[in-house]
Each structure stands twice: as structure tokens, then as C-alpha cells.
Design a protein around this motif. Structure first.
Motif, PDB file in Angstrom:
ATOM      1  N   ARG A 237       0.820  -1.210   0.000  1.00  0.00           N
ATOM      2  CA  ARG A 237       0.000   0.000   0.000  1.00  0.00           C
ATOM      3  C   ARG A 237       0.850   1.255   0.000  1.00  0.00           C
ATOM      4  N   GLU A 238       1.956   1.213   0.735  1.00  0.00           N
ATOM      5  CA  GLU A 238       2.827   2.390   0.804  1.00  0.00           C
ATOM      6  C   GLU A 238       3.505   2.652  -0.526  1.00  0.00           C
ATOM      7  N   ARG A 239       4.015   1.612  -1.169  1.00  0.00           N
ATOM      8  CA  ARG A 239       4.740   1.804  -2.425  1.00  0.00           C
ATOM      9  C   ARG A 239       3.809   2.147  -3.583  1.00  0.00           C
ATOM     10  N   SER A 240       2.572   1.670  -3.521  1.00  0.00           N
ATOM     11  CA  SER A 240       1.649   1.864  -4.643  1.00  0.00           C
ATOM     12  C   SER A 240       0.691   3.021  -4.440  1.00  0.00           C
ATOM     13  N   ASN A 241       0.762   3.693  -3.287  1.00  0.00           N
ATOM     14  CA  ASN A 241      -0.205   4.751  -2.972  1.00  0.00           C
ATOM     15  C   ASN A 241      -1.646   4.251  -3.069  1.00  0.00           C
ATOM     16  N   ASP A 242      -1.843   2.997  -2.635  1.00  0.00           N
ATOM     17  CA  ASP A 242      -3.176   2.377  -2.619  1.00  0.00           C
ATOM     18  C   ASP A 242      -3.794   2.276  -4.011  1.00  0.00           C
ATOM     19  N   THR A 243      -2.967   2.151  -5.053  1.00  0.00           N
ATOM     20  CA  THR A 243      -3.508   2.021  -6.407  1.00  0.00           C
ATOM     21  C   THR A 243      -3.430   0.597  -6.930  1.00  0.00           C
ATOM     22  N   ALA A 244      -2.702  -0.286  -6.263  1.00  0.00           N
ATOM     23  CA  ALA A 244      -2.578  -1.666  -6.726  1.00  0.00           C
ATOM     24  C   ALA A 244      -3.813  -2.465  -6.311  1.00  0.00           C
ATOM     25  N   THR A 245      -4.117  -3.492  -7.081  1.00  0.00           N
ATOM     26  CA  THR A 245      -5.206  -4.407  -6.747  1.00  0.00           C
ATOM     27  C   THR A 245      -4.690  -5.443  -5.766  1.00  0.00           C
ATOM     28  N   ILE A 246      -5.290  -5.494  -4.586  1.00  0.00           N
ATOM     29  CA  ILE A 246      -4.845  -6.410  -3.537  1.00  0.00           C
ATOM     30  C   ILE A 246      -5.992  -7.347  -3.188  1.00  0.00           C
TER      31      ILE A 246
END
Length: 443
Positions: A237-246
């Protein structure tokens, strides 16, 4: 009297240091029978007395070693037996218990037997490990060969590994419920390669990761307790700024969005995995979670029973450009996750792609990517450590700017030596995606 001097002739001294009553009495008796001679005694006499005491103590220490070894084996077998009885053991753990009960092997040989048996049933090649104890090498190799043969392996057949690999794949397919059996020839997640830095960076908006509920809590430390390191989901979440699909695979609900799951302190058992595999609706859930986004890069962190569940629903996963999974030990899994995280690219960001070539640390740590080389340059002038980025002709990498016209400095200060590799990697990626074309323009 010096209070730090041990009363070696008293059994209480050895009892306080974890020895049994019999061992404490024997050690104290040896010191009483062969006490140290006075300091003014001849050196040869003092050395002879030390040898006599050592010979007297040798049976005591041998008995202690045998007792410790017996306790180690009993503890290991008891733990594995509990895992089997609670339904938390895998096939290799069951083979360890079978080796002891059916063949009378001790712990190390039982482990080798189980490894050989599992290698044969999984379709792997015959590759026994290298024992650290030379005197036990023959016994351990024989146990591995025994297990390999019991698993159906034949070292005399050149096509043995290929034959067993086909059999293992057929057995896995037959063991799945009809609703979960794969309908295509897609490569299952358990066969995906580990993350590499050779793939080109991908925007976080087009990246996805399938975690397990164990990734929602800090990784275990050396003592088995949770460490102070951040959970895997927080790093993503930190590296993707909450833009990745998890997506998170949980024991109770199966596949869920990361926003709708909570931490779990226990791992998935075989019975729980079978229950999820029997639920054909899980495939539709996974398919819907992935269908809502355009994805080019997918990572899987599932291990053990979690990975078996994911294999059962591999048809719900579309074929993507990059499909990888973490594997091996928890420490290596963490390193694989870091490699995958480094390939993520934020919107508007450029980072250099390619494999970073590292030098031997004994020659001075350095790394290369394309025309750039980064080296450890010693302590920083004020505090920390300095790394320097240079070009192929050994000149400093000056005049480079990022995509948003931010200038890059060839000298980078690192707070700790433990972060050298991480900072050197990031420096090479930044310079690899930078340009000199706009270096003269106003920022």
C-alpha cells in the motif's frame, strides 16, 4: 574470595547451570578427584592434571550429548506427530512419521527419507542433500534413496523424472473436486517463477497481488514471535499509494478484497483448504475481483495449503504478461517481495529497467545497470555513508533529471550500511529512467 569464582567441586554449581542431578554429581566428583595444581607447580604436571580431568569428564559429556540428541529427536517427532493428528501436516511431514514407525529411522534419516519420497512423488529429480556430519553421510544418503524408491523413483531410468512429473500432474488433477478441476492448460501458480528484476517496470495501476491473511500481520522473527517489520500488505500500500489491486485469500471467506478482511494468527489447515476447494463459487469470486481492473503484472505470496487452494482455481486467473510467486524460506519470500515492489512505477514516474549486476563485497560493493555504476564511497562528511553514481568512463553522473525535471545528485548519503544495497538499487533505477535532454531547462 572472588565472588566470580565458581565452586566447581560443588554439585549445586552445576545444577544451577542446567545439569541433571547425576551429571552435576559426576562433574563435581571429577573436579574433586583431579583438582587444579598450584600455580607454582611444574607446567608439565599441571598439563597432565588437566588431561586426567578431561579424560575423567569425557564419558560425562558424551552422555550429556546423547541425552540432548535424544531430547531433540523426541521433541521434533512429538511436534510433527501433533501436526499430523491436528490435520496441519503436509505429505512430507506424514512421511517423516512413517519413516520412523515403519522403518525405525531416527530424526535426521527420517527427514531424508521424507525428502526423497516427496521428490519422487512430486516428479523431481534425484538430488540428495549434502550432510554436514561426515560420519552420517552414508546413512542419510541411504535413507534418501530408500524414500525416493518408495515414492516410485528409479535412478536407473533416464526418463524417470519426466515420467513421474506426468504422473504427479495427473494425480493432482484427479484429487481436485470436479468443479475445481482445471479446464485449460494454464500454468498453475505453484509453477510460476520467482520475481526477477529483468522484467520492465509496470504502473501500479496495472499491478495486482494475491496475498494470504498471514501477510496482514508482521512477519515472524527468529524466535517465532512477530517482528517489528511492516506487514507485506502495508509495504504494498505504501509503495503503490493504494492504487494496486490487492486480493487476500482467507481461511473462512476465501478470496476477498483487501479492504474487507482482518488478520488471522493461525495458518490454513488441510481440512479448511479442502472445504474452500469444494466451493465452486470461489472461482467466480476470484474471477470478478480480477475482472474489474486491467492488469499486466500479478504476484502470488501463497504457500502451503493456501497455494493448493489457489492452484485449484487457477482457471479464474487470466493469462498476464508477468505472473510470479514468492517461494522458499520466509526470508527469501521477503526478498522476492522486495524485488517485485521495486518494479512498480507510480504515474508519471520513469525508472530504469534491467538486471542489476553486483560485484563481490570483498572488492568493494558496487553495482551496474546499463551505463551507470554505483559504488560505496566511504563515510559521509558529516554523518552516515556515501554512495556515488558514475558513468562508464568513471566520470560522475552529473546533469541528469527525472521526468518531472527534478535534478539528480551523483552523491547520495545513506544513513546505515544495512541500507546500502537498497539505496544503491534505487539510485540505479532513478538514473536509468532519467535524462539529460532537459538538464538546461528551468525547473
Amino acid at each position: 574470595m572472588n565472588h566470580n569464582t565458581l565452586a566447581v567441586t560443588e554439585p549445586a554449581t552445576w545444577l544451577a547451570r542446567g545439569r541433571s542431578a547425576a551429571e552435576a554429581d559426576a562433574l563435581a566428583k571429577a573436579w574433586r578427584d583431579f583438582p587444579d595444581l598450584a600455580i607454582d607447580a611444574p607446567a608439565d604436571a599441571r598439563m597432565a592434571r588437566t588431561r586426567e580431568r578431561t579424560i575423567a569428564m569425557r564419558p560425562i559429556f558424551e552422555a550429556m550429548s546423547e541425552r540432548s540428541e535424544a531430547e531433540r529427536q523426541a521433541t521434533n517427532f512429538a511436534f510433527t506427530r501433533r501436526q499430523v493428528e491436528n490435520g496441519e501436516a503436509n505429505a512430507q511431514d506424514e512421511a517423516v512419521i512413517r519413516a520412523r514407525d515403519e522403518h525405525g529411522y531416527e530424526w535426521d534419516c527420517s527427514v531424508q527419507y521424507a525428502q526423497g519420497w516427496y521428490a519422487a512423488t512430486a516428479g523431481w529429480e534425484h538430488r540428495p542433500g549434502t550432510p554436514t556430519r561426515r560420519q552420517a553421510a552414508v546413512q542419510l544418503r541411504a535413507a534418501y534413496d530408500h524414500g525416493f524408491a518408495d515414492g516410485g523413483g528409479d535412478t536407473g531410468d533416464v526418463f524417470d523424472a519426466a515420467r513421474r512429473a506426468n504422473i504427479a500432474a495427473a494425480v493432482r488433477d484427479a484429487a481436485l473436486p470436479e468443479a475445481a478441476q482445471p479446464l485449460s492448460g494454464k500454468l498453475r501458480p505453484s509453477l510460476w517463477p520467482l520475481p526477477q528484476d529483468t522484467h520492465r517496470p509496470v504502473s501500479w495501476q496495472r499491478r495486482a497481488v494475491i496475498l494470504t491473511e498471514l501477510d496482514l500481520q508482521p512477519p515472524p522473527g527468529r524466535d517465532g514471535q512477530p517482528s517489528r517489520r511492516s506487514p507485506a500488505i502495508d509495504l504494498i500500500r505504501e509503495r503503490s499509494n493504494d492504487t494496486a489491486t490487492i486480493i487476500v485469500l482467507t481461511t473462512k471467506a476465501g478470496f476477498v478484497d483487501a479492504e474487507r478482511c482482518s488478520t488471522c494468527s493461525t495458518t490454513m489447515t488441510k481440512a479448511q483448504a479442502d472445504e474452500l476447494i469444494a466451493d465452486a463459487h470461489q472461482g467466480d469470486i476470484l474471477r470478478s475481483l480480477l475482472a474489474s481492473r486491467e492488469i499486466d503484472d500479478l504476484l502470488v505470496t501463497a504457500q502451503g495449503e493456501y497455494l493448493r487452494v489457489l492452484d485449484a482455481f487457477s482457471d479464474a486467473i487470466p493469462v498476464l504478461r508477468t505472473m510470479e510467486r514468492t517461494r522458499n524460506t520466509p526470508l527469501q519470500q521477503r526478498a522476492h517481495l522486495a524485488t517485485w515492489l521495486d518494479r512498480g512505477r507510480l504515474p508519471g514516474q520513469n525508472i530504469g529497467a534491467g538486471h542489476i549486476r553486483w560485484s563481490k563485497a570483498a572488492k568493494g560493493l558496487s553495482a551496474k545497470l546499463g551505463e551507470f555504476t554505483v559504488r560505496y564511497a566511504g563515510p559521509a562528511p558529516e554523518r552516515g555513508h556515501l554512495i556515488r553514481v558514475s558513468m562508464g568512463d568513471a566520470s560522475r553522473a552529473e546533469g541528469f533529471v527525472t521526468a518531472d525535471h527534478a535534478p539528480l545528485s551523483a552523491d547520495i548519503c545513506v544513513s546505515s550500511k544495512a541500507k546500502l544495497r537498497q539505496e544503491m538499487t534505487q539510485a540505479l533505477r532513478r538514473f536509468g529512467g532519467a535524462t539529460r535532454l532537459s538538464a538546461g531547462l528551468p525547473f
